[in-house]
Structure formats: structure tokens, C-alpha cells
Design a protein around this motif. Structure first.
Motif, PDB file in Angstrom:
ATOM      1  N   ILE A  75      20.920 -20.969   0.395  1.00  0.00           N
ATOM      2  CA  ILE A  75      21.238 -22.824   0.651  1.00  0.00           C
ATOM      3  C   ILE A  75      21.965 -23.043   1.364  1.00  0.00           C
ATOM      4  O   ILE A  75      21.217 -24.200   2.402  1.00  0.00           O
ATOM      5  CB  ILE A  75      21.339 -22.587  -0.896  1.00  0.00           C
ATOM      6  N   GLY A  76      22.958 -22.133   1.493  1.00  0.00           N
ATOM      7  CA  GLY A  76      24.044 -22.221   2.420  1.00  0.00           C
ATOM      8  C   GLY A  76      23.559 -22.768   3.990  1.00  0.00           C
ATOM      9  O   GLY A  76      23.487 -23.738   4.746  1.00  0.00           O
ATOM     10  N   LEU A  77      22.231 -21.553   4.837  1.00  0.00           N
ATOM     11  CA  LEU A  77      22.138 -21.371   5.913  1.00  0.00           C
ATOM     12  C   LEU A  77      21.113 -22.876   6.460  1.00  0.00           C
ATOM     13  O   LEU A  77      20.827 -23.574   7.124  1.00  0.00           O
ATOM     14  CB  LEU A  77      21.388 -20.235   5.956  1.00  0.00           C
ATOM     15  N   ALA A  78      20.303 -23.066   4.910  1.00  0.00           N
ATOM     16  CA  ALA A  78      19.411 -24.776   5.107  1.00  0.00           C
ATOM     17  C   ALA A  78      19.969 -25.957   4.700  1.00  0.00           C
ATOM     18  O   ALA A  78      19.503 -26.801   6.256  1.00  0.00           O
ATOM     19  CB  ALA A  78      18.230 -24.698   3.805  1.00  0.00           C
ATOM     20  N   PHE A  79      21.235 -25.900   4.268  1.00  0.00           N
ATOM     21  CA  PHE A  79      21.756 -26.651   4.475  1.00  0.00           C
ATOM     22  C   PHE A  79      22.274 -26.887   5.684  1.00  0.00           C
ATOM     23  O   PHE A  79      22.357 -28.369   6.551  1.00  0.00           O
ATOM     24  CB  PHE A  79      23.081 -27.309   3.415  1.00  0.00           C
ATOM     25  N   LEU A 118      32.076 -24.550   4.461  1.00  0.00           N
ATOM     26  CA  LEU A 118      31.033 -23.295   4.495  1.00  0.00           C
ATOM     27  C   LEU A 118      31.244 -21.969   4.947  1.00  0.00           C
ATOM     28  O   LEU A 118      31.420 -21.190   4.861  1.00  0.00           O
ATOM     29  CB  LEU A 118      29.808 -23.704   3.100  1.00  0.00           C
ATOM     30  N   PRO A 119      30.635 -22.621   6.325  1.00  0.00           N
ATOM     31  CA  PRO A 119      30.456 -21.722   7.554  1.00  0.00           C
ATOM     32  C   PRO A 119      32.591 -21.295   7.752  1.00  0.00           C
ATOM     33  O   PRO A 119      31.880 -20.358   8.086  1.00  0.00           O
ATOM     34  CB  PRO A 119      30.200 -22.710   8.606  1.00  0.00           C
ATOM     35  N   PHE A 120      33.024 -21.534   7.844  1.00  0.00           N
ATOM     36  CA  PHE A 120      34.292 -21.842   7.430  1.00  0.00           C
ATOM     37  C   PHE A 120      35.153 -20.476   6.437  1.00  0.00           C
ATOM     38  O   PHE A 120      35.236 -19.290   6.940  1.00  0.00           O
ATOM     39  CB  PHE A 120      35.412 -22.511   7.538  1.00  0.00           C
ATOM     40  N   ILE A 121      34.584 -20.486   5.497  1.00  0.00           N
ATOM     41  CA  ILE A 121      34.860 -19.521   3.931  1.00  0.00           C
ATOM     42  C   ILE A 121      33.895 -18.615   4.464  1.00  0.00           C
ATOM     43  O   ILE A 121      34.420 -17.081   4.293  1.00  0.00           O
ATOM     44  CB  ILE A 121      34.943 -20.355   2.876  1.00  0.00           C
ATOM     45  N   SER A 122      32.645 -18.341   4.736  1.00  0.00           N
ATOM     46  CA  SER A 122      31.583 -17.176   4.567  1.00  0.00           C
ATOM     47  C   SER A 122      32.166 -16.859   6.102  1.00  0.00           C
ATOM     48  O   SER A 122      31.786 -15.148   5.588  1.00  0.00           O
ATOM     49  CB  SER A 122      30.199 -18.375   5.049  1.00  0.00           C
ATOM     50  N   SER A 123      32.759 -17.068   7.388  1.00  0.00           N
ATOM     51  CA  SER A 123      32.863 -15.814   8.397  1.00  0.00           C
ATOM     52  C   SER A 123      33.872 -14.777   7.960  1.00  0.00           C
ATOM     53  O   SER A 123      34.607 -14.338   8.215  1.00  0.00           O
ATOM     54  CB  SER A 123      32.648 -16.823   9.678  1.00  0.00           C
ATOM     55  N   VAL A 124      35.153 -16.115   7.271  1.00  0.00           N
ATOM     56  CA  VAL A 124      36.100 -15.624   7.234  1.00  0.00           C
ATOM     57  C   VAL A 124      35.801 -13.979   5.444  1.00  0.00           C
ATOM     58  O   VAL A 124      36.729 -13.014   5.796  1.00  0.00           O
ATOM     59  CB  VAL A 124      37.496 -16.010   5.869  1.00  0.00           C
ATOM     60  N   ALA A 180      25.178 -17.309  14.179  1.00  0.00           N
ATOM     61  CA  ALA A 180      25.012 -19.256  13.596  1.00  0.00           C
ATOM     62  C   ALA A 180      26.310 -19.472  12.477  1.00  0.00           C
ATOM     63  O   ALA A 180      26.626 -20.860  12.951  1.00  0.00           O
ATOM     64  CB  ALA A 180      23.537 -18.990  12.990  1.00  0.00           C
ATOM     65  N   ILE A 181      26.288 -19.031  11.863  1.00  0.00           N
ATOM     66  CA  ILE A 181      27.884 -19.467  11.090  1.00  0.00           C
ATOM     67  C   ILE A 181      28.334 -20.009  11.515  1.00  0.00           C
ATOM     68  O   ILE A 181      29.565 -21.011  11.706  1.00  0.00           O
ATOM     69  CB  ILE A 181      27.940 -18.668  10.000  1.00  0.00           C
ATOM     70  N   GLU A 182      29.841 -18.505  12.425  1.00  0.00           N
ATOM     71  CA  GLU A 182      30.579 -19.261  13.121  1.00  0.00           C
ATOM     72  C   GLU A 182      30.576 -20.594  14.186  1.00  0.00           C
ATOM     73  O   GLU A 182      31.273 -21.535  14.593  1.00  0.00           O
ATOM     74  CB  GLU A 182      30.952 -18.065  14.088  1.00  0.00           C
ATOM     75  N   LEU A 183      29.187 -20.470  14.724  1.00  0.00           N
ATOM     76  CA  LEU A 183      29.277 -21.549  15.673  1.00  0.00           C
ATOM     77  C   LEU A 183      28.692 -22.632  14.767  1.00  0.00           C
ATOM     78  O   LEU A 183      29.283 -24.534  15.103  1.00  0.00           O
ATOM     79  CB  LEU A 183      27.855 -21.898  16.494  1.00  0.00           C
ATOM     80  N   GLY A 187      27.475 -15.271  -1.769  1.00  0.00           N
ATOM     81  CA  GLY A 187      26.756 -15.558  -1.745  1.00  0.00           C
ATOM     82  C   GLY A 187      26.376 -14.985   0.076  1.00  0.00           C
ATOM     83  O   GLY A 187      25.512 -13.951   0.512  1.00  0.00           O
ATOM     84  N   VAL A 188      26.265 -15.604   0.843  1.00  0.00           N
ATOM     85  CA  VAL A 188      26.515 -15.894   2.555  1.00  0.00           C
ATOM     86  C   VAL A 188      27.073 -14.462   3.181  1.00  0.00           C
ATOM     87  O   VAL A 188      26.443 -13.646   4.113  1.00  0.00           O
ATOM     88  CB  VAL A 188      26.883 -16.919   3.241  1.00  0.00           C
ATOM     89  N   ALA A 189      27.930 -14.399   2.949  1.00  0.00           N
ATOM     90  CA  ALA A 189      28.917 -13.345   2.872  1.00  0.00           C
ATOM     91  C   ALA A 189      28.427 -11.795   3.288  1.00  0.00           C
ATOM     92  O   ALA A 189      27.961 -11.349   3.529  1.00  0.00           O
ATOM     93  CB  ALA A 189      30.064 -12.869   2.718  1.00  0.00           C
TER      94      ALA A 189
END
Lengths: 287, 313
Positions: free
Chosen positions: A26-30, B177-183, B114-117, B94-96
Motif C-alpha cells: 500500500i505504501g509503495l503503491a501510493f 511515510l518515506p521518512f519514517i520508513s527509512s528511519v 526508492a523510499i529514500e528518493l 510494515g514497509v520497514a
């Protein structure tokens, strides 16, 4: 822990893993959706005029955002000069005199400052530059972006200087080099790539900033003519155009977003390649 | 000998210059922060003296009669940021976890990059997407559905307009979301392999390793990272301003338009016609600055306290 039967535990495990994978999906899809949308909607606005023409009057089709792009480049360039100069010096202090009380305090506050709300920095610059000079100006915009860059560059410079081995510093000093000479020729030289990376990332960060420009640089439908006048810039233009009722302007706002997104992503990808290369050449030298 | 003496003097002089300029720049940062607070207080002074403490608890915001209270915008700021954290943190865990344990090995660095970008994408782009893509979807599908099934809860009742608190919270959540995920990914990665393998060796399942080993081990870093994300969400302007609807009202409904401090400033600052209005807006900015300063300060203190020795903040 309560004892659970293996079947229950396996069930919970399956559920949790599915949940985690689903969350990731979900996260990546958004995020993919957003980037795709920017490309899809923005690409239609991109043409030769978009990069070379002034904006058309409200409601009329055509024209471009050339003045806004130029303005953003000018504002960002001035901000970079100011931010890099002070940031590198302050970062050098934190890196070279790292155990002093002042260094600890500055480090702590810089870390907070990095995430401080950028709109408040806009108010501050409005108060110290726009009000006394009696005019919104490109200069005020540049100063507000410089303030946002300052703690970012300070912190990355410090971290890069910390990576320079103490032995290297001591050898230079033992050879009789004065401290400034050692920092200039030895420390900066070996931290060069990392410092450059930090600077590019800071530039990437501020080139997408909108909030601090709203009441400093403001915006303008004309070419930039002086630093002490309101200056067109891409991000505030995107904001104004997106909120406007004209479809053509909304399309141009998407076009502007696409340009900003591509530039920011390219800068980030570029620094990654640089760091990657640096890592390889360093390990090559070592062995 | 004269020569070397001169060189020595020049060197000393340059050393002094080096020390003074670097120290000066470091102190400049301190001075700048102090000056910023001072300037904000001076500009906010007419509003501070006129409204006093009432400013913080009054919901009245009426530029026409010169009555200003910050409560609606403070509540809006806190609620939107809280919504964002509540949505983003479970997704980020979940992402992490996916990035550190589940994704096929060759894909991990790709997803990680990708997440960091995405963390670097400017917030105005999230705002654009929120306004043109998410808000219509929320108004046409998501909010009517929520109202139909959960309408008995006041949070989910009211006219579905698409623009409002809920949409703002979701856009903010996607932005952080990307910021928290990469942390969190970095934190999860720090769990020693031996610990995880011991747990697996004792027969623990993957989810039990996450819950009983990885999360407890990285708890401190994770909490600090989430607080940093919260600090960003509180002060965010562009991602919110596009979609929150800009209404100075308090409402139980998450569907109704609201306001945050940052969105109020973005919308009204250049239109502030008189000194008191401007002063009240600056006081809002001061309140926002203090709130984020406290949140980020706590996060920073927490992270420094828990940082392993020898590694900086």
C-alpha cells in the motif's frame, strides 16, 4: 509469554507477514501513484514555450513559466552561496572542535533547526527584510532559503569531517602544518566528495520549498529585474496556478511540479552515484 | 630567519582567523535562533498583550472585528499531525519490516533507494496530488462509504466534501511515510543477526522475531524517528494547505474543512490588512515554532540519550 499451539502461532505469523507485505505494498503503491500522476499530468504542459515564454494573462492559453524558472535558479543560487559559506564554516567548527560545550549546544539546536517549520522562517525573514525594505524581494526569498540550508549543511559537513581519520590530521600537524593549513589541505580534501554531496542534497531540498517564499519573494508575472523586487519563482507559481480556476494554469502547475520533481530526483540520484563511486575508489586505494 | 618569523606570524594570524570564523559561524546559528524568537515575540507583542492567555483557548477568529483566538488552528495542527502519525506508523512498520526481512535480497537496495528518493520529493507535489487526485476520490467514494458504515461515530458524519481534516491527515501521512520508513528500516537493520538467529533457533516464527526481538531492540531509535516525523507533520505547510479547506471552525467531523497554523499563515499572511491581524498571525507562527521545537527537542534528546556510544547523534 502464554503458550500457544504451533498452528495458532503459524496462523498469527502468516497474518502478520501478509499484513506487513500488504502495508509495504500500500505504501509503495501510493508513492508510485503520486510520481506517476505528476508525470502523466505534467508532461502535457511541457513544450518549447513552457521554457522560453512569460506566463499568459489569466484565462488565456499558451505562454510559459520561463521567468519563474529563472527566478528559482537565481534565488536558489544566492541561497546556496550564503548557506554554504556559513554552513561549511559552522560545520568545520563542530567537526574540528567537537568536544567543546558550544559545539554540543550548536549540534543539538541544528538538529532541531533542520526540521523547523519553514513557514515560520518565512515570517522571520518577512519581519527582518521585507518590512524594513518596504518590498517583497527575491533577496528576502534567497535569505529564507539560506536559513533553511544552513543547519542542513552544517550537520552534513560535520559528519563528513568526522569520517576523516584522526591519524591523517595528526600526521599533517606533526609535519609542522598550521591548523588552518591542515584543515584546508588535508581534511577538506579527503572529505570533499561527502561535503559536495551534502551541499547538493541541501540545494535539492530548498529548490522545492514553497512556504518560506510565499511572503518573502512573493511572485511576479514578469522577468526578474532586480533582487529588491518581488521575484517570480516556480514553487509559488505552482501554488497560485493550482488554486486558480483556469484549467490551462492548473496544467501548467502540473508541468512545474514535474520539473521540480525531476530536478530534485536527479540531484538525489546524482549524489548517490557520487557516493557509490567514492566508496569504490576508496576501497580500491586501501587494498 | 626573518622570513620564517614572518611566516610564523602569518600562520598564527591565519590560525586565529580560522578559529574565529568557524566559531563565529557556529555561534551565528545560535544567535540566529535566538534572534528569530525575539523578532517573532516583538511582532506578536500587540496580540500577546491584547489577548493574553485567552489567545490560546479562544475559537474566535474574526479579522473584521479584530478578535483573534488560536484554538481552532492549534487543534487542527495537532489533529492533522496525529492522524498522519496514526496512519503512517503502522504502514511504515510494515514497509520497514518488508525491506529488512521479507523482500527478496536483490530487491532490498532497490526498494530502499526508492523510499529514500521519495522522502526527498517536495511537499508541494504531495499537496498537488492531494488536491487534484485524492480529494475528489475521498469526496465521491471514501467519505460516503465511511459515513454509510461508520456514520454513527461523530468523526465520520457530515457532508462528504473531499476537502477537510481527513484528507489532510492522509496526504500528510503519505508525505511522512518515506521518512519514517527509512528511519525504521535503519533501526531494524541494527538488530544483531545473532539475536534474531537465536530466536529463530528457539523456534520463533518470523512475526515473533519482529515483535519480541527486532522491535524491542530498536524501540528507542524507532520512537525518536517517529517523533521527528511528528515534528515534520506539525510544521508542514504545502501538503496541508491545498486540501484542508481553510475554515476556522472546530468540528467533531473529520470530513469538515479545518485549518492548521501553517495553512492559516500560508492563506492569510499576505492579506493581513492591519497590524493587529498581522500580529495575531505572527503569534500563531510563534506558537507553531514552540510546539515543533518542543517535539523535535524531545526527539533529539531521546535519540542522543539512546545513541550507542561512539556514534554521534
Amino acid at each position: 509469554m502464554r503458550a500457544r499451539s504451533p498452528a495458532v502461532r503459524k496462523g498469527i505469523n502468516l497474518l502478520a507477514l501478509t499484513g506487513s507485505a500488504a502495508a509495504a505494498f500500500i505504501g509503495l503503491a501510493f508513492l508510485v501513484w503520486i510520481i506517476a500522476e505528476v508525470f502523466y499530468r505534467g508532461i502535457g504542459a511541457i513544450n518549447w514555450d513552457f521554457f522560453t515564454q512569460l506566463p499568459a494573462p489569466p484565462g488565456e492559453e499558451g505562454g510559459g513559466l520561463a521567468n519563474a524558472m529563472l527566478g528559482t535558479v537565481i534565488i536558489t543560487a544566492i541561497a546556496t552561496v550564503l548557506g554554504v559559506l556559513l554552513g561549511v564554516l559552522a560545520g568545520t567548527y563542530l567537526g574540528e572542535f567537537r568536544h567543546t560545550r558550544i559545539a554540543d549546544v550548536v549540534r543539538f539546536l541544528s538538529n532541531i533547526f533542520v526540521s523547523a517549520p519553514s513557514i515560520v522562517i518565512g515570517i522571520f525573514v518577512y519581519a527582518i527584510l521585507v518590512v524594513p525594505l518596504g518590498n517583497f524581494s527575491g533577496l528576502a526569498g534567497a535569505v529564507s532559503l539560506a536559513i533553511i540550508m544552513l543547519p542542513v549543511i552544517t550537520r552534513t559537513t560535520e559528519e563528513m569531517l568526522r569520517l576523516v581519520p584522526t591519524g591523517l590530521r595528526e600526521s599533517a600537524l606533526a609535519l609542522g602544518a598550521p591548523y588552518w593549513h591542515m584543515v584546508w589541505h588535508v581534511v577538506y580534501r579527503s572529505a570533499r566528495t561527502g561535503m559536495l554531496t551534502g551541499i547538493i542534497l541541501a540545494v535539492a531540498r530548498v529548490s522545492g520549498e514553497t512556504a518560506p517564499l510565499l511572503f518573502t519573494a512573493l511572485n511576479s508575472p514578469y522577468w526578474p529585474t532586480g533582487l529588491l523586487e518581488p521575484m517570480a519563482n516556480l514553487t509559488v507559481t505552482i501554488f497560485n496556478y493550482a488554486m486558480s480556476p483556469y484549467e490551462d494554469w492548473q496544467t501548467k502547475a502540473w508541468g512545474g511540479s514535474l520539473i521540480i520533481a525531476v530536478i530534485v530526483l536527479l540531484m538525489n540520484i546524482g549524489t548517490r552515484t557520487m557516493v557509490h563511486r567514492m566508496g569504490r575508489s576508496k576501497s580500491g586505494e586501501g587494498h | 630567519m626573518d622570513n620564517s618569523g614572518q611566516a610564523g606570524n602569518a600562520s598564527q594570524w591565519r590560525d586565529a582567523l580560522f578559529k574565529i570564523s568557524t566559531l563565529g559561524s557556529a555561534i551565528f546559528i545560535l544567535g540566529l535562533l535566538a534572534f528569530m524568537v525575539l523578532v517573532l515575540v516583538i511582532y506578536a507583542w500587540p496580540s500577546i498583550t491584547k489577548f493574553g492567555f485567552k489567545f490560546l483557548v479562544s475559537t474566535e477568529w474574526n479579522p473584521v472585528v479584530g478578535e483573534f483566538g488560536a484554538l481552532t488552528t492549534i487543534v487542527g495542527t495537532l489533529v492533522s499531525a496525529a492522524l498522519a502519525i496514526m496512519i503512517a506508523v503502522p504502514l511504515a512498520i510494515g514497509v520497514a519490516f518488508f525491506l529488512t526481512e521479507l523482500a527478496p535480497l536483490p530487491l532490498r537496495p532497490v526498494f530502499g533507494t526508492a523510499i529514500e528518493l521519495l522522502a526527498a520529493v517536495p511537499s508541494i507535489i504531495y499537496g498537488m496530488w492531494g488536491l487534484f487526485t485524492l480529494a475528489p476520490l475521498m469526496g465521491d467514494y471514501v467519505e460516503p462509504w465511511l459515513e454509510e458504515h461508520f456514520g454513527f461515530i461523530p468523526l465520520f458524519s457530515g457532508p462528504p466534501m473531499g476537502i477537510g481534516m481527513l484528507t489532510a491527515g492522509i496526504v500528510l501521512a503519505i508525505m511522512i511515510l518515506p521518512f519514517i520508513s527509512s528511519v525504521l528500516r535503519d533501526v531494524f537493520k541494527m538488530t544483531p543477526q545473532v539475536l534474531k538467529e537465536s530466536a529463530y533457533g528457539l523456534g520463533a516464527t518470523t512475526s515473533e522475531v519482529l515483535w519480541h526481538v527486532v522491535i524491542p531492540y530498536g524501540r528507542r531509535g524507532a520512537v525518536g524517528g517517529i517523533f521527528l516525523g511528528l515534528g515534520r507533520a506539525l510544521g508542514e505547510t504545502m501538503a496541508v494547505t491545498f486540501v484542508i479547506g481553510n475554515a476556522h471552525e472546530l468540528s467533531w467531523s473529520l470530513f469538515s474543512p479545518a485549518n492548521t497554523i501553517a495553512s492559516t499563515l500560508a492563506n492569510e499572511f499576505t492579506e493581513a490588512s492591519d497590524d493587529l491581524y498581522l500580529s495575531a498571525l505572527v503569534e500563531l507562527g510563534l506558537v507553531l515554532f514552540l510546539i515543533t521545537f518542543v517535539v523535535l527537542g524531545v526527539a533529539e534528546w531521546w535519540l542522543q540519550k539512546s545513541a550507542p556510544k561512539g556514534k554521534g547523534a
